[in-house]
Scaffold this active site. Sequence first.
Site, PDB file in Angstrom:
ATOM      1  N   LEU A  80      -2.956 -20.706  -2.392  1.00 59.76           N
ATOM      2  CA  LEU A  80      -4.198 -20.278  -1.737  1.00 59.76           C
ATOM      3  C   LEU A  80      -5.352 -20.522  -2.696  1.00 59.76           C
ATOM      4  CD1 LEU A  80      -3.168 -16.785  -0.270  1.00 59.76           C
ATOM      5  CD2 LEU A  80      -3.874 -18.757   1.084  1.00 59.76           C
TER       6      LEU A  80
ATOM      7  N   ASP B 270      -3.693 -13.028 -15.873  1.00 63.02           N
ATOM      8  CA  ASP B 270      -4.135 -13.723 -14.662  1.00 63.02           C
ATOM      9  C   ASP B 270      -5.572 -14.202 -14.741  1.00 63.02           C
ATOM     10  OD1 ASP B 270      -1.733 -13.090 -13.746  1.00 63.02           O
ATOM     11  OD2 ASP B 270      -2.390 -11.734 -12.149  1.00 63.02           O
ATOM     12  N   ALA B 271      -6.425 -13.371 -15.308  1.00 60.34           N
ATOM     13  CA  ALA B 271      -7.842 -13.721 -15.333  1.00 60.34           C
ATOM     14  C   ALA B 271      -8.064 -14.952 -16.213  1.00 60.34           C
ATOM     15  CB  ALA B 271      -8.658 -12.553 -15.845  1.00 60.34           C
ATOM     16  N   THR B 272      -7.354 -15.011 -17.347  1.00 61.66           N
ATOM     17  CA  THR B 272      -7.487 -16.167 -18.225  1.00 61.66           C
ATOM     18  C   THR B 272      -6.964 -17.410 -17.494  1.00 61.66           C
ATOM     19  OG1 THR B 272      -7.063 -14.667 -20.048  1.00 61.66           O
ATOM     20  CG2 THR B 272      -6.971 -17.011 -20.550  1.00 61.66           C
TER      21      THR B 272
ATOM     22  N   CYS C  25      -0.925  18.424 -39.562  1.00 64.59           N
ATOM     23  CA  CYS C  25      -0.663  19.567 -40.451  1.00 64.59           C
ATOM     24  C   CYS C  25       0.271  19.186 -41.597  1.00 64.59           C
ATOM     25  CB  CYS C  25      -0.089  20.725 -39.659  1.00 64.59           C
ATOM     26  SG  CYS C  25       1.584  20.424 -39.087  1.00 64.59           S
TER      27      CYS C  25
ATOM     28  N   LYS D 115      -2.657  -8.950  -1.197  1.00 61.45           N
ATOM     29  CA  LYS D 115      -2.046 -10.065  -1.925  1.00 61.45           C
ATOM     30  C   LYS D 115      -1.083  -9.424  -2.916  1.00 61.45           C
ATOM     31  CE  LYS D 115      -2.979 -14.410  -4.204  1.00 61.45           C
ATOM     32  NZ  LYS D 115      -2.058 -14.307  -5.318  1.00 61.45           N
TER      33      LYS D 115
ATOM     34  N   CYS E  76       5.205  17.720 -33.280  1.00 60.55           N
ATOM     35  CA  CYS E  76       5.151  18.450 -34.529  1.00 60.55           C
ATOM     36  C   CYS E  76       6.013  19.700 -34.321  1.00 60.55           C
ATOM     37  CB  CYS E  76       3.704  18.842 -34.807  1.00 60.55           C
ATOM     38  SG  CYS E  76       3.567  20.013 -36.156  1.00 60.55           S
TER      39      CYS E  76
ATOM     40  N   CYS F 206       3.818  15.064 -39.685  1.00 66.81           N
ATOM     41  CA  CYS F 206       2.762  15.281 -38.698  1.00 66.81           C
ATOM     42  C   CYS F 206       1.413  14.934 -39.339  1.00 66.81           C
ATOM     43  CB  CYS F 206       2.746  16.725 -38.226  1.00 66.81           C
ATOM     44  SG  CYS F 206       1.283  17.090 -37.238  1.00 66.81           S
TER      45      CYS F 206
HETATM   46  S1  IVH Z   1      -0.035 -16.464   2.434  1.00 65.41           S
HETATM   47  C1  IVH Z   1      -0.206 -20.899   2.934  1.00 65.41           C
HETATM   48  N1  IVH Z   1      -0.119 -13.874   2.086  1.00 65.41           N
HETATM   49  O1  IVH Z   1      -0.084 -15.727  -3.093  1.00 65.41           O
HETATM   50  C2  IVH Z   1      -0.426 -19.487   2.654  1.00 65.41           C
HETATM   51  N2  IVH Z   1       0.411 -15.239   0.235  1.00 65.41           N
HETATM   52  O2  IVH Z   1      -1.850 -17.863  -4.221  1.00 65.41           O
HETATM   53  C3  IVH Z   1       0.510 -19.014   1.679  1.00 65.41           C
HETATM   54  N3  IVH Z   1       0.883 -14.001  -1.810  1.00 65.41           N
HETATM   55  O3  IVH Z   1       2.177 -18.357  -3.133  1.00 65.41           O
HETATM   56  C4  IVH Z   1       0.609 -17.661   1.358  1.00 65.41           C
HETATM   57  N4  IVH Z   1       0.617 -11.996  -0.970  1.00 65.41           N
HETATM   58  O4  IVH Z   1       3.097 -16.027  -3.365  1.00 65.41           O
HETATM   59  C5  IVH Z   1       0.083 -15.067   1.524  1.00 65.41           C
HETATM   60  N5  IVH Z   1      -0.188 -11.575   1.919  1.00 65.41           N
HETATM   61  C6  IVH Z   1       0.027 -12.752   1.359  1.00 65.41           C
HETATM   62  C7  IVH Z   1       0.384 -12.883   0.009  1.00 65.41           C
HETATM   63  C8  IVH Z   1       0.546 -14.159  -0.517  1.00 65.41           C
HETATM   64  C9  IVH Z   1       0.916 -12.693  -2.049  1.00 65.41           C
HETATM   65  C10 IVH Z   1       1.106 -15.044  -2.813  1.00 65.41           C
HETATM   66  C11 IVH Z   1       2.089 -16.081  -2.418  1.00 65.41           C
HETATM   67  C12 IVH Z   1       1.387 -17.390  -2.565  1.00 65.41           C
HETATM   68  C13 IVH Z   1       0.253 -17.040  -3.453  1.00 65.41           C
HETATM   69  C14 IVH Z   1      -0.920 -17.953  -3.205  1.00 65.41           C
END
Ligand code: IVH
Length: 700
Positions: free
Chosen positions: A99, A50-52, A423, A131, A436, A420
């Site tokens: 979002l 996710d971070a990448t 030993c 989230k 072991c 092992c």
């Molecule tokens: S609200 C228009 N609430 O995050 C607002 N989304 O990056 C839409 N998600 O596609 C979403 N937990 O799959 C909302 N508590 C939450 C959420 C959430 C996970 C996900 C959702 C959305 C993505 C947006």
Amino acid sequence: MRELVDPVDPVVDAGRAAPFPDAGEYRAAVERVRAAAEAYYSGPDLAMDDATYDGLMARVAATEAARPAWKEADSPTEAVGAGGGVVGDVVHSEPMLSLDNVFGEDELRRWAERLEKLLGRPVAGYTVEPKIDGLAIAARYTDGVLTLVATRGDGFAGEDVTAQARRAAGLPARLREPLTVEVRGEVFMTDDDFTAAQAMRTGNGEPPFAHPRSAAAGTLRAPKRPYDAPLSFLAYSVHGVTEPMAGSAALARLAELGFATTATSAAGMPVCATVEEVYAAVQALTAARGTLGFGVDGAVVKADLPADRAGAGSSSRAPRWGVAYKFPADTRTTKLLRIEVQVGRTGVITPVAVLEPVQVGGVIVTSATLHNFDDLVRRNVRAGDTVFVRRAGDVIPEVTGAQLDLRPAGSVPFEPPADCPRCGGEIDRSQKRWRCVQGRACGTDVALEYYVARTSMDIEGLGDRILRAVVAAGLVTDPADLYDLDVPTLAALERLGEVSATKLVTNIQGSKARPLSRVLTALGVRMTGRSMSRRLAAHFGTMEALLAASVDELQRVDGVGPERAVTIAAELVELTPLIARLAERGVNMTEPVAVVTSTASLPLQRPDGTPMTVVVTGSVPGLTRDEGNAAVERLGGRSAGSVSKKTDLVVVGDGAGSKAAKAEQLGIRILPAEAFAALLTAHEDGDPDAVAEILAVPQP
Ligand code: IVH
């Protein structure tokens, strides 16, 4: 807590993302984002952590801002679905938006300021909810009956997953009232269900899932699985209702109708009046993250009232009234440098991944468990691979899989050990966790040698030869047995006379009075050395208090971070029976309180009583390196291994190298080793004038 949520890794710091220098690189990044988003929404395998992903997306956005001419017409920064998701034939009643992300308090505040500016008034109230790290779905009910469930797809149209989604706990098949509504939320797998799903899948001969989200995606989108992996659902919004409602009221209503919602989840959904309250709620959620029982990758902050939402509106991609506050990713990718085989105290043999350091969930991780050999072979993880490393809450970091497309040519499969590694004995492979055949007895020699060593319990006369003899005779299987040895037994052993046997028993019994710090050192708690053992002993005072300490409490000890705290806690649990046996035999389990003079301050304490950070480099006359470090602590300081701006004092002796140079460069106070030795003597002689004189020597 602040550093936990404030990413230092440039990859995840979207706020400071650098634009790509040329159009080719920009286009390649757009393609990578699209492919990763496709995999993200389709499962079961992750293409990128996710971070990448967030980092790449931020750089794409930064490039488009700097070079609008390069912008692709269907850039993922514009698209509702960020280019991902399998587009099915269910057209959404209204687009399923995304979002925007914020990272850290400053960006959160800026988002709220922008929102208030847009509205021209303060926001009436915010909600903060988890989230959920799963897949968004839209569930349609007609007259209270669940009729259709669709994935998000590209945001405009998704796939029909009704049959599989029906199995999700929290998504009722029938509502308590005959309403016609659409409810949106997240389908995911709880941590427990993920463990069960992995077992079912691997038991079936399939490779394990990389992540709970991929498991949820794979399960949701594959209707005919030969196993039944459980799914869960949490609702976060309702659509198709004529009367506008506050978000918090809508979720309360959904709960009445039979839904599990983000508000009814373990995380809850506080309603906040100010941004300060919002940030406090985000921090509380960050702290609770590992205890929720399901994966949360951030907090979603939303304006609660319909008037504020309508006033702010949405872009084509995301609403302006809501934002995702992203946590440091709990899964990252890094290079697997090598696979080591460790033999535990009970003889359990485990493969351990040695990793290129990587920040996961706000912590630098350098090693991770690979669970067991069956798993490792099935996962086909090899040295040199780019692997996914997951760290959820307080759990020990684990390698969940390898990115096979990045595997270097010529890499070789891992060969599990034939014998092992400690030993050389046989391995019992009848269980998933190999052992072991000697069990606890494997490694007894090593553990005993460590226990009696000079820097541990310092039992003079108990050399390797005698240790081997008492072990071979079956008299000793762990350190506690040493205290049961008596003169006749020892004297009966080969080449040990009455006098030496008596002396040895006296020495063994004498070691019972050693301070707790030495007992801890002697036990060989992983991730602790002599210095850390002293710090733990000084902090907790008694073994009882140390054993009762939680992972959080352990982290209050200087130098103990989350990874070390988890390991220490796990080690202590494993050692508890041995500790009890030692205590039964009268081994001291307390640390003497340092004698504090009436002036209360020690030479290496700062005026506020906190310890100075002291680095000893080169040799101190009359002291070994370890004794030098112990002396620093006796003098009230804290010994550190490297020189930084935070160092207060550097003791420089013969053979000092770069550390001394660095101290000079940073302008840190330097004390010659001879002066340090004199300081120690003066302090131990109780001569405050001499102490003051030594410390008063001005810097050259
Ligand atoms: S609200 C228009 N609430 O995050 C607002 N989304 O990056 C839409 N998600 O596609 C979403 N937990 O799959 C909302 N508590 C939450 C959420 C959430 C996970 C996900 C959702 C959305 C993505 C947006």
